[in-house]
Design an enzyme around this catalytic site. Structure first.
Site, PDB file in Angstrom:
ATOM      1  CG  HIS A 115      -1.671   1.219   1.389  1.00 30.27           C
ATOM      2  ND1 HIS A 115      -2.972   1.619   0.880  1.00 30.27           N
ATOM      3  CD2 HIS A 115      -1.448   2.428   2.045  1.00 30.27           C
ATOM      4  CE1 HIS A 115      -3.320   2.617   1.151  1.00 30.27           C
ATOM      5  NE2 HIS A 115      -2.322   3.265   1.829  1.00 30.27           N
ATOM      6  CD  GLU A 116       1.953   3.493   3.858  1.00 35.66           C
ATOM      7  OE1 GLU A 116       2.284   4.536   3.043  1.00 35.66           O
ATOM      8  OE2 GLU A 116       1.001   3.365   4.409  1.00 35.66           O
TER       9      GLU A 116
ATOM     10  CG  HIS B 273       0.438   6.299  -0.461  1.00 33.92           C
ATOM     11  ND1 HIS B 273      -0.773   6.969  -1.053  1.00 33.92           N
ATOM     12  CD2 HIS B 273       0.358   5.825   0.793  1.00 33.92           C
ATOM     13  CE1 HIS B 273      -1.579   6.568  -0.227  1.00 33.92           C
ATOM     14  NE2 HIS B 273      -1.083   6.083   0.880  1.00 33.92           N
TER      15      HIS B 273
END
Length: 230
Positions: free
Chosen positions: A102-103, A106
């Site tokens: 998920h990071e 980004h």
């Protein structure tokens, strides 16, 4: 009419948002607790998975480093650094790798110039200022009968709500990218992918709850402004 703070009738507006926030936190804790105990078939660690994802998109310049705390994972677009919490960094669990992916999502948004992420980064200073000043300014105005002061407080809090609204597509998109990458690389089996999605969906619910809370707080301030003007 001036209502004493201990008898604020608008406080009832916050109850549904508080319930949603509590439920979201329970969902996150439950999903994380369940899948943080389950290692992936490949046995790779979260920081290794994040490195593989970043490198596959040519983001070798993005550093990965541990950061103290629990679930303090984040991507810093200013320093191009992906920071994973101590419980995630070296963990081979489904939950940890899902969070790391998920990071990394980004970082991919940053690479693509994803508009909502750029907008959120622009709004951050305003939101930080607003979160610190909105309520003090509003309630000083409320106490001393200053409509101008109350209006300034409301304007500051609108900035906070805008930040939460912009955060929603950023977080949902990052999770979508994470699941797509994990599925495409074969890093997860289908069952593991389901577990990662469950963790990320629960985390996304906390952002929804925060947005609902901000919206209810703004409505409450507007109602109190009207009551004080009567």
């Amino acid at each position: 009419m001036l209502f004493p703070f201990f008898f604020d009738p608008t406080i009832i507006l916050l109850l549904p948002a508080l319930f949603l926030a509590f439920w979201a936190q329970m969902k996150v804790k439950g999903a994380y607790a369940e899948y943080s105990r389950v290692a992936t078939t490949r046995g790779i660690r979260a920081q290794e998975a994040a490195r593989m994802i970043l490198d596959s998109f040519g983001l070798r310049n993005v550093a990965i480093e541990p950061v103290p705390g629990n679930l303090t994972d984040h991507y810093d677009p200013r320093s191009k650094t992906l920071r994973l919490s101590e419980g995630v960094y070296n963990s081979p669990s489904i939950a940890a790798i899902g969070i790391a992916a998920h990071e990394a999502g980004h970082a991919l948004q940053d690479m693509d110039g994803y508009a909502p992420l750029r907008l959120r980064n622009m709004v951050v200073p305003v939101a930080n200022l607003g979160s610190g000043l909105a309520f003090p300014l509003f309630f000083i105005g409320f106490l001393f009968g200053s409509p101008t002061m109350m209006d300034i407080g409301i304007l500051f809090f609108i900035g906070v709500l805008v930040f939460h609204l912009v955060t929603l597509p950023v977080e949902f998109n990052a999770s979508g990218r994470a699941i797509k990458v994990l599925a495409g690389t074969g890093m997860f089996t289908q069952d593991e992918l389901h577990g990662a999605k469950k963790v990320l969906d629960a985390a996304a619910l906390t952002y929804v709850a925060a947005t609902v809370m901000a919206a209810m707080q703004l409505l409450r301030l507007i109602m109190l402004r009207g009551m004080r003007s009567d």
